[in-house]
Design a protein around this motif. Sequence first.
Motif, PDB file in Angstrom:
ATOM      1  N   SER A  16       0.827  -1.198   0.000  1.00 30.95           N
ATOM      2  CA  SER A  16       0.000   0.000   0.000  1.00 30.95           C
ATOM      3  C   SER A  16       0.868   1.257   0.000  1.00 30.95           C
ATOM      4  N   LYS A  17       1.930   1.263   0.790  1.00 33.40           N
ATOM      5  CA  LYS A  17       2.841   2.410   0.819  1.00 33.40           C
ATOM      6  C   LYS A  17       3.533   2.576  -0.533  1.00 33.40           C
ATOM      7  N   PHE A  21       3.144   5.759  -2.994  1.00 38.35           N
ATOM      8  CA  PHE A  21       4.315   6.499  -3.461  1.00 38.35           C
ATOM      9  C   PHE A  21       4.299   6.619  -4.985  1.00 38.35           C
ATOM     10  N   ILE A  22       3.973   5.519  -5.665  1.00 40.68           N
ATOM     11  CA  ILE A  22       3.888   5.538  -7.129  1.00 40.68           C
ATOM     12  C   ILE A  22       2.782   6.494  -7.573  1.00 40.68           C
ATOM     13  N   ARG A  23       1.654   6.470  -6.870  1.00 39.65           N
ATOM     14  CA  ARG A  23       0.552   7.385  -7.184  1.00 39.65           C
ATOM     15  C   ARG A  23       1.004   8.843  -7.040  1.00 39.65           C
ATOM     16  N   THR A  28       2.797  13.908  -9.474  1.00 37.44           N
ATOM     17  CA  THR A  28       3.848  14.920  -9.610  1.00 37.44           C
ATOM     18  C   THR A  28       4.234  15.117 -11.074  1.00 37.44           C
ATOM     19  N   LEU A  29       4.450  14.021 -11.791  1.00 40.88           N
ATOM     20  CA  LEU A  29       4.851  14.119 -13.202  1.00 40.88           C
ATOM     21  C   LEU A  29       3.761  14.767 -14.055  1.00 40.88           C
ATOM     22  N   LYS A  78      -7.667   9.429 -14.884  1.00 38.02           N
ATOM     23  CA  LYS A  78      -7.515   8.197 -15.660  1.00 38.02           C
ATOM     24  C   LYS A  78      -6.274   7.386 -15.288  1.00 38.02           C
ATOM     25  N   PHE A  79      -5.138   8.053 -15.111  1.00 41.20           N
ATOM     26  CA  PHE A  79      -3.887   7.316 -14.959  1.00 41.20           C
ATOM     27  C   PHE A  79      -3.338   7.269 -13.530  1.00 41.20           C
ATOM     28  N   THR A  80      -3.550   8.296 -12.731  1.00 40.33           N
ATOM     29  CA  THR A  80      -3.003   8.297 -11.379  1.00 40.33           C
ATOM     30  C   THR A  80      -3.934   7.596 -10.407  1.00 40.33           C
TER      31      THR A  80
END
Length: 200
Positions: A16-17, A21-23, A28-29, A78-80
């Motif tokens: 989950s962490k 973090f990836i989310r 951010t990007l 859609k992507f995050t």
Amino acid sequence: MEETKQIEKESAKKDSKKQEFIRFLKFTLFSCSAGVIQIGAFTLFSELVFHDGNNEYGLSYFISLFLSVLFNFTINRKFTFKSASNVPIAMLMVLGYYAVFTPLSILWGIALEKQAGWNKYLVLAITMVINFVTEFLFTRYVVFRKSINTQPSKKKVDKKQENQNAEKDKEKLSKIEEKSDKETTENTEKPSICGEIENE
């Protein structure tokens, strides 16, 4: 037994962490790319379109913010957050956020640029950082709180489409077989001319 459950819980927390973090990295990007849109539009409007007016910062900022938000909301939903939530409701919630943020940021932007003499691009940069942090928190914990990862994955959609196509193919094949069986039955029921001659 309890140790196994504890290990599974710790593994789920780590996963989950990691997902969170990836989310955050994706947000951010995508926000950076929305920032490029905002800075580009702000520069275009403040330097070329509204450069003579009293309200150049406010108008330029508002239009560039609108373009940036439109892009950012669409991509991040859609992507995050991979949300299948009701888009109009999610957009209304984001609109509510910007109904508060936009007037405040325009007011402090004009005050800092006109009254305090700050550079308009420095004001824009600070405002964008505040927007980034508060928008992430708002979209993550309010707008998409219950609908993260509800969008069907491409693999699931492809598999569903594949199953539907297979069902259609089976139906077509069974219709062809039925038609063929019907024709065969009709042909065997008709007496042949040769058979009639032999009978005479």
